[in-house]
Design a protein around this motif. Structure first.
Motif, PDB file in Angstrom:
ATOM      1  N   SER A   1       9.835  -6.781  -3.980  1.00 16.52           N
ATOM      2  CA  SER A   1       8.776  -7.297  -3.118  1.00 16.52           C
ATOM      3  C   SER A   1       7.882  -8.288  -3.853  1.00 16.52           C
ATOM      4  CB  SER A   1       7.934  -6.153  -2.552  1.00 16.52           C
ATOM      5  OG  SER A   1       7.230  -5.486  -3.563  1.00 16.52           O
TER       6      SER A   1
ATOM      7  N   ALA B   1       4.641   1.775  -7.719  1.00 14.76           N
ATOM      8  CA  ALA B   1       3.415   1.578  -6.949  1.00 14.76           C
ATOM      9  C   ALA B   1       2.761   0.317  -7.503  1.00 14.76           C
ATOM     10  CB  ALA B   1       2.484   2.770  -7.100  1.00 14.76           C
ATOM     11  N   ILE B   2       2.601  -0.667  -6.635  1.00 15.69           N
ATOM     12  CA  ILE B   2       2.123  -1.986  -7.045  1.00 15.69           C
ATOM     13  C   ILE B   2       0.722  -2.193  -6.503  1.00 15.69           C
ATOM     14  CG2 ILE B   2       2.533  -4.461  -6.859  1.00 15.69           C
ATOM     15  CD1 ILE B   2       5.538  -3.677  -6.288  1.00 15.69           C
ATOM     16  N   CYS B   3      -0.230  -2.429  -7.380  1.00 17.82           N
ATOM     17  CA  CYS B   3      -1.606  -2.641  -6.933  1.00 17.82           C
ATOM     18  C   CYS B   3      -1.799  -4.094  -6.503  1.00 17.82           C
ATOM     19  CB  CYS B   3      -2.596  -2.289  -8.036  1.00 17.82           C
ATOM     20  SG  CYS B   3      -4.308  -2.585  -7.529  1.00 17.82           S
TER      21      CYS B   3
ATOM     22  N   THR C   1       2.830   0.941 -11.465  1.00 17.72           N
ATOM     23  CA  THR C   1       3.090   2.275 -11.981  1.00 17.72           C
ATOM     24  C   THR C   1       4.510   2.669 -11.607  1.00 17.72           C
ATOM     25  OG1 THR C   1       0.777   2.900 -11.675  1.00 17.72           O
ATOM     26  CG2 THR C   1       2.372   4.686 -11.900  1.00 17.72           C
TER      27      THR C   1
ATOM     28  N   ILE D   1      12.454   1.324  -3.945  1.00 13.88           N
ATOM     29  CA  ILE D   1      11.304   2.048  -3.402  1.00 13.88           C
ATOM     30  C   ILE D   1      10.049   1.441  -4.010  1.00 13.88           C
ATOM     31  CG2 ILE D   1      10.175   4.288  -3.107  1.00 13.88           C
ATOM     32  CD1 ILE D   1      12.905   5.557  -3.864  1.00 13.88           C
ATOM     33  N   GLU D   2       9.285   0.741  -3.185  1.00  9.90           N
ATOM     34  CA  GLU D   2       8.088   0.071  -3.699  1.00  9.90           C
ATOM     35  C   GLU D   2       6.893   0.329  -2.784  1.00  9.90           C
ATOM     36  OE1 GLU D   2       9.059  -4.056  -4.543  1.00  9.90           O
ATOM     37  OE2 GLU D   2      10.909  -3.453  -5.570  1.00  9.90           O
ATOM     38  N   LEU D   3       5.845   0.870  -3.349  1.00  9.07           N
ATOM     39  CA  LEU D   3       4.620   1.132  -2.592  1.00  9.07           C
ATOM     40  C   LEU D   3       3.627   0.013  -2.862  1.00  9.07           C
ATOM     41  CD1 LEU D   3       4.116   4.945  -3.328  1.00  9.07           C
ATOM     42  CD2 LEU D   3       5.605   3.820  -1.671  1.00  9.07           C
ATOM     43  N   ARG D   4       2.868  -0.349  -1.837  1.00  8.43           N
ATOM     44  CA  ARG D   4       1.810  -1.352  -2.014  1.00  8.43           C
ATOM     45  C   ARG D   4       0.485  -0.731  -1.634  1.00  8.43           C
ATOM     46  NH1 ARG D   4       4.493  -6.344  -2.761  1.00  8.43           N
ATOM     47  NH2 ARG D   4       2.422  -7.177  -3.179  1.00  8.43           N
ATOM     48  N   GLY D   5      -0.555  -1.189  -2.279  1.00  8.14           N
ATOM     49  CA  GLY D   5      -1.887  -0.661  -2.006  1.00  8.14           C
ATOM     50  C   GLY D   5      -2.818  -0.949  -3.165  1.00  8.14           C
TER      51      GLY D   5
ATOM     52  N   GLU E   1      13.054  -6.904   1.804  1.00  7.37           N
ATOM     53  CA  GLU E   1      12.644  -7.533   0.545  1.00  7.37           C
ATOM     54  C   GLU E   1      13.828  -7.834  -0.360  1.00  7.37           C
ATOM     55  OE1 GLU E   1       9.749  -8.581  -0.009  1.00  7.37           O
ATOM     56  OE2 GLU E   1       8.399  -7.429   1.259  1.00  7.37           O
TER      57      GLU E   1
ATOM     58  N   PHE F   1      -3.638   6.612  -5.282  1.00 10.20           N
ATOM     59  CA  PHE F   1      -3.194   5.263  -4.949  1.00 10.20           C
ATOM     60  C   PHE F   1      -3.400   5.081  -3.454  1.00 10.20           C
ATOM     61  CE2 PHE F   1      -0.061   2.032  -3.785  1.00 10.20           C
ATOM     62  CZ  PHE F   1      -0.230   1.099  -4.792  1.00 10.20           C
ATOM     63  N   SER F   2      -4.191   4.080  -3.069  1.00 16.31           N
ATOM     64  CA  SER F   2      -4.498   3.863  -1.661  1.00 16.31           C
ATOM     65  C   SER F   2      -3.409   3.024  -1.012  1.00 16.31           C
ATOM     66  CB  SER F   2      -5.856   3.161  -1.555  1.00 16.31           C
ATOM     67  OG  SER F   2      -6.048   2.724  -0.239  1.00 16.31           O
ATOM     68  N   LEU F   3      -2.590   3.676  -0.238  1.00 17.18           N
ATOM     69  CA  LEU F   3      -1.338   3.103   0.248  1.00 17.18           C
ATOM     70  C   LEU F   3      -1.546   2.201   1.465  1.00 17.18           C
ATOM     71  CD1 LEU F   3       1.662   3.499  -0.486  1.00 17.18           C
ATOM     72  CD2 LEU F   3       1.683   5.467   1.046  1.00 17.18           C
ATOM     73  N   THR F   4      -0.999   1.001   1.409  1.00 15.03           N
ATOM     74  CA  THR F   4      -1.071   0.141   2.587  1.00 15.03           C
ATOM     75  C   THR F   4       0.310  -0.231   3.129  1.00 15.03           C
ATOM     76  OG1 THR F   4      -1.193  -1.853   1.247  1.00 15.03           O
ATOM     77  CG2 THR F   4      -3.270  -0.863   1.893  1.00 15.03           C
ATOM     78  N   GLY F   5       1.326  -0.023   2.335  1.00 15.70           N
ATOM     79  CA  GLY F   5       2.653  -0.363   2.819  1.00 15.70           C
ATOM     80  C   GLY F   5       3.722   0.177   1.898  1.00 15.70           C
ATOM     81  N   MET F   6       4.912   0.319   2.431  1.00 13.77           N
ATOM     82  CA  MET F   6       5.991   0.771   1.568  1.00 13.77           C
ATOM     83  C   MET F   6       7.305   0.104   1.927  1.00 13.77           C
ATOM     84  SD  MET F   6       6.496   4.719   2.863  1.00 13.77           S
ATOM     85  CE  MET F   6       4.856   5.300   2.457  1.00 13.77           C
ATOM     86  N   THR F   7       8.112  -0.113   0.919  1.00 12.31           N
ATOM     87  CA  THR F   7       9.428  -0.720   1.064  1.00 12.31           C
ATOM     88  C   THR F   7      10.466   0.284   0.611  1.00 12.31           C
ATOM     89  OG1 THR F   7       8.583  -2.932   0.604  1.00 12.31           O
ATOM     90  CG2 THR F   7      10.919  -2.573   0.219  1.00 12.31           C
TER      91      THR F   7
END
Lengths: 135, 135
Positions: free
Chosen positions: A66, A87-89, A96, A123-127, B65, B116-122
């Motif tokens: 992503s 987990a991508i800030c 992380t 598997i990639e988290l955004r936030g 992605e 971790f404040s999550l806003t989206g996931m792939t």
DNA sequence: TTACGCTATGTAATAGTATAACATTACAGT
DNA sequence: ACTGTAATGTTATACTATTACATAGCGTAA
């Protein structure tokens, strides 16, 4: 889902690219790696992409789909190799890496049920990471 | 993790892009969409990207992605909106969209634990679909 | 040694993906 | 009418990745 054998010997270019990623505090695009290695004689994107392909295959580097960028694997050599999640800030750009057997297990189970022959997973988290949240 | 309100009204460009994706049997890159809409007067990538941004925000289209491509959401309008996961066949290019509350729940739980404040996931699986496996 | 196969490398050109910048149009609310 | 917001059109450009071809290094079998 790397095929990593035991500690592979890296070629000069692979070692340089790996070193650049290890020294970086976060993910780097292939072109950012290139720019950091011009002093070492790198001149063309392909030198970076070829090394990255190998490093990813060895499991020493992960590609963040992503972000179109790459990070050094944060696990010690030879460590257990559950497919990694990230987990991508979105604020600081920090990444992380974590490996959760339950999550990957559930995905493998889904694949099993659907007769999907699994070769890799992203598997990639955004936030926002804890440090970047105000409250 | 779309913010989809109820059925939004689409602009002409959005409707054209959405239609192209619905008609396609698999994912399309933005440029493939552009090529399919030239007869409708599309001339520049930005026309496609702008429409895609909205459609993704509406939850009507998903971005893959690992493919740099887009697919129409396979759920009916207004349907439950667990974040979607995808299984992508490396042989036929087919994409299966699925939503598994256990998987997304585990990821949310990980985020919670890590603050971790999550806003989206792939979540994207790669491999071979049942039909493309020989044995 | 030579010959062969395999991997890695160097370099240039090109293909594919995405956005910046700026001008214009449409329309709702005041 | 005036203003604010969203959508659009268009050109140019930035960013990401691969194709194609030439060269070099190294191990091994003849």
């Amino acid at each position: 889902m790397s095929v990593a054998g035991k500690a592979p010997e890296l070629t000069r270019n692979q070692a340089l690219v790996h070193g650049a990623l290890v020294r970086a505090d976060g993910p780097l695009s292939a072109y950012e790696v290139l720019d950091r290695l011009r002093e070492q004689g790198f001149k063309a994107p392909l030198q970076v992409y070829r090394a990255l392909d190998k490093l990813v295959a060895f499991g020493l580097v992960h590609r963040l789909e992503s972000l179109n960028a790459f990070v050094a694997c944060s696990h010690a050599e030879g460590e257990t190799e559950e497919p990694a999640a990230f987990a991508i800030c979105d604020s600081c750009g920090g990444v992380t890496e974590f490996a959760d057997a339950r999550i990957t297990g559930d995905l493998k189970a889904w694949a099993e049920t659907d007769r999907f022959s699994l070769t890799g997973m992203t598997i990639e988290l955004r936030g926002l990471c804890a440090a970047c949240q105000t409250g």
